[in-house]
Design a protein around this motif. Sequence first.
Motif, PDB file in Angstrom:
ATOM      1  N   PHE A   1       0.836  -1.203   0.000  1.00 25.13           N
ATOM      2  CA  PHE A   1       0.000   0.000   0.000  1.00 25.13           C
ATOM      3  C   PHE A   1       0.876   1.260   0.000  1.00 25.13           C
TER       4      PHE A   1
ATOM      5  N   LYS B   1       1.216   4.082  -3.014  1.00 28.95           N
ATOM      6  CA  LYS B   1       1.085   5.526  -2.764  1.00 28.95           C
ATOM      7  C   LYS B   1       2.305   6.270  -3.304  1.00 28.95           C
TER       8      LYS B   1
ATOM      9  N   ILE C   1      -3.610   1.457  -5.210  1.00 28.15           N
ATOM     10  CA  ILE C   1      -4.129   2.009  -3.945  1.00 28.15           C
ATOM     11  C   ILE C   1      -5.524   1.454  -3.667  1.00 28.15           C
TER      12      ILE C   1
ATOM     13  N   SER D   1      -6.154  -0.849  -0.479  1.00 22.03           N
ATOM     14  CA  SER D   1      -6.991  -0.255   0.579  1.00 22.03           C
ATOM     15  C   SER D   1      -8.161  -1.188   0.890  1.00 22.03           C
ATOM     16  N   GLU D   2      -8.727  -1.814  -0.146  1.00 19.05           N
ATOM     17  CA  GLU D   2      -9.791  -2.801   0.074  1.00 19.05           C
ATOM     18  C   GLU D   2      -9.258  -3.997   0.867  1.00 19.05           C
TER      19      GLU D   2
ATOM     20  N   LEU E   1      -6.617  -4.132   2.906  1.00 20.85           N
ATOM     21  CA  LEU E   1      -6.350  -3.740   4.297  1.00 20.85           C
ATOM     22  C   LEU E   1      -7.652  -3.603   5.084  1.00 20.85           C
ATOM     23  N   GLY E   2      -8.712  -3.147   4.407  1.00 23.12           N
ATOM     24  CA  GLY E   2     -10.019  -3.073   5.062  1.00 23.12           C
ATOM     25  C   GLY E   2     -10.512  -4.447   5.476  1.00 23.12           C
TER      26      GLY E   2
ATOM     27  N   THR F   1     -11.984   3.226   7.288  1.00 19.99           N
ATOM     28  CA  THR F   1     -11.091   4.301   6.802  1.00 19.99           C
ATOM     29  C   THR F   1     -10.372   3.876   5.524  1.00 19.99           C
ATOM     30  N   TYR F   2      -9.800   2.674   5.533  1.00 19.56           N
ATOM     31  CA  TYR F   2      -9.087   2.177   4.338  1.00 19.56           C
ATOM     32  C   TYR F   2     -10.033   2.037   3.147  1.00 19.56           C
ATOM     33  N   MET F   3     -11.180   1.384   3.391  1.00 19.06           N
ATOM     34  CA  MET F   3     -12.068   1.083   2.266  1.00 19.06           C
ATOM     35  C   MET F   3     -12.749   2.342   1.717  1.00 19.06           C
TER      36      MET F   3
ATOM     37  N   GLU G   1     -11.297   5.220   1.471  1.00 18.00           N
ATOM     38  CA  GLU G   1     -10.287   5.819   0.584  1.00 18.00           C
ATOM     39  C   GLU G   1     -10.340   5.172  -0.807  1.00 18.00           C
ATOM     40  N   GLY G   2     -10.442   3.837  -0.835  1.00 11.69           N
ATOM     41  CA  GLY G   2     -10.545   3.130  -2.119  1.00 11.69           C
ATOM     42  C   GLY G   2     -11.817   3.491  -2.859  1.00 11.69           C
TER      43      GLY G   2
END
Length: 678
Positions: A151, A155, A163, A167-168, A170-171, A185-187, A189-190
Amino acid sequence: MKTNITIILFLCCYCQMLLANENFLKQRQDSLCAALGKTTNPKNRIELLKKLHEIKLDTPASLKWIQEARTEARKINLQEEEDWTIRALTIYYYNAGKLDSVIHYAAQADSLAKEMGTRTKYYYETQAVLCQNLLWAGQQEKASDIAIRQFKQAKKDNNTGGIISLSETLGLINQQVGQDSIAVTYMTEGLELLAGISGKYGRAIQILNSIIESELRLQRFEDSRKHIKLLQEYLIKRKESTASFSYGCYYLLSEAYYINLNVQLKNAAEAHKHYLLAQPYEKDIDDDFVKHFYEYSLAAYYKLTGQFAQALDMIDRVLAIKVTPEAMKLKAEILFDKGDTREAAILYRKALEENESRNVETFIRQISELRAIHDMNQLELEVKELRVKELELEAKQLQLKWTIALATLFFFILILGSVIYSHTNKLKNELQKDKQALLSSEEALRIARDHAEESDRLKSLFLSNMSHEIRTPLNAIVGFAQLLDIETEEGDERKEYTKIIMDNSALLLNLVNDILDISRLESERYRFSFAEENLAECCRGALTSTEHRVKPGVELRFSPESEDFVLNTDKLRLQQVLINLIGNAAKFTTDGFIELAYTVDKAKGLVRFTVTDTGCGIPAEKQDTIFERFEKLNEHVQGTGLGLSICRIIAERFEGEVTLDKKYADGARFIFTHALPL
């Protein structure tokens, strides 16, 4: 009976539809295979192989098409296409449950990225698939470690696709370990990045499902309501754009979210409304997660409305799909509300034991993974330290090599400098001697030049004086000969002798005049008098002066481009050139014509005169020498051989030239150019 017939008819129609679809796919596959056999272009073959892969998704045939596409991508070094094939292979083995193969191909993607020096979006998607596979295999810590590193790299590379994928991922990882707030928060952003990419409804639906699930657990009801509404909008758009999309199943899941939301808000009426909206789509459920969540939400709804029998039936169906502490806890709550406190207590205890067992198992696994990661990090640190030492050693060796090389170079430069200094001194002495010799030669040449110039001046002066002295008695001879010619009657023998005297005197006088002219022109003692003159009149004057020389039967022509053109020139010298050229033509032309013509070329800034005759012409061997002094075409024809030399000198003073047209073969053609004033 009617119901059975209806079912049989439905099954027959369904089978026919499946058969028709199978035939269509078979025809499409045959068509693509035929096109594949006709092309050798790697890019075209890759596109065809991708389409074949989509027809036979997640089958051995699909695997064959992917591997062939990878071979084609390698032929022309297309990193993005090869990364796509690696991602497709990773997904194939992910769906087949083969973690080792997924790890293998993810490592190949890593090697390709290092080799090419760049990372594509397909590279990051491959790494995301690896992390998700590790996650479902229970290796959360390892999955999290890889996902966080990838990730950050995505970036750094500003790779939007990477990204979104990571981000998905990590979510999902944070959801599994109970960190729903971080997961959202992570998802989110995606999801925001996906909003800027048109047509990515499937991916957005997938992320929204995960966000809503976490928000419901976090009791963020307004956020979850907003996202459920957005989910249903995307479902409609996906349905419009993709015919094969399982709309009913996912729409039912969105209504299940509404049911769960309103149950938590104790709003039974609103929950019932969404239950009624979901009911028509129950037959479309084709996913265990959707079925589990829907029936869990209905069990909670029945508990809220006091329908305990339905609630227990529904929660048992949920537990039959998957036993979770949450489902066990909900069943215990239903039993407690029903009044069966003993059963509720037993189930609460089982739920706590199950939850504790899972927590212990998770803790042990996390400790093991942390130890493995620590050992791996320690190994990486040792490798890095070893590499640093190797680099330091290489730097010292390189420094030593450079020192030796510089010392050798300095020594070589010192020797070379000594040699060059010695050679330079030697050359300096030789140059000094050569300089003295050159100065002496220059002085001798200057004296010789002065003598030559003085000799040339004396020669020109002698010729001028002699020509003048010769011309005076010649003029007297010509004058008296003309008187004798006038007084002598026709037929008298003396008249013939008088004519011979006059002709030869005229020739001698022309010779003297030519010598005087060339002498004055070369010494530049003759000044040209330029004035505005009508060019046609100048040419006619020259023709009039030479018409007596033209032999009988020869036509004298004049072809001016313009009668009114005015030229700034010295009229006498211009006519002298034309008279000489026409006179030469008259000597060697016995029949045909002699033509004087001129054209004005303003683009090149000159007037071009041509004197053309139909005489004997000039032999090829004499064409390059006729402009030399005293050079004659025919020794038996009267003339001095100076006329063309004089013409050339005058033409040069007019900033022009006199040339012979060597391409003209019907006689001779001379071209004389005169510059136009600026």
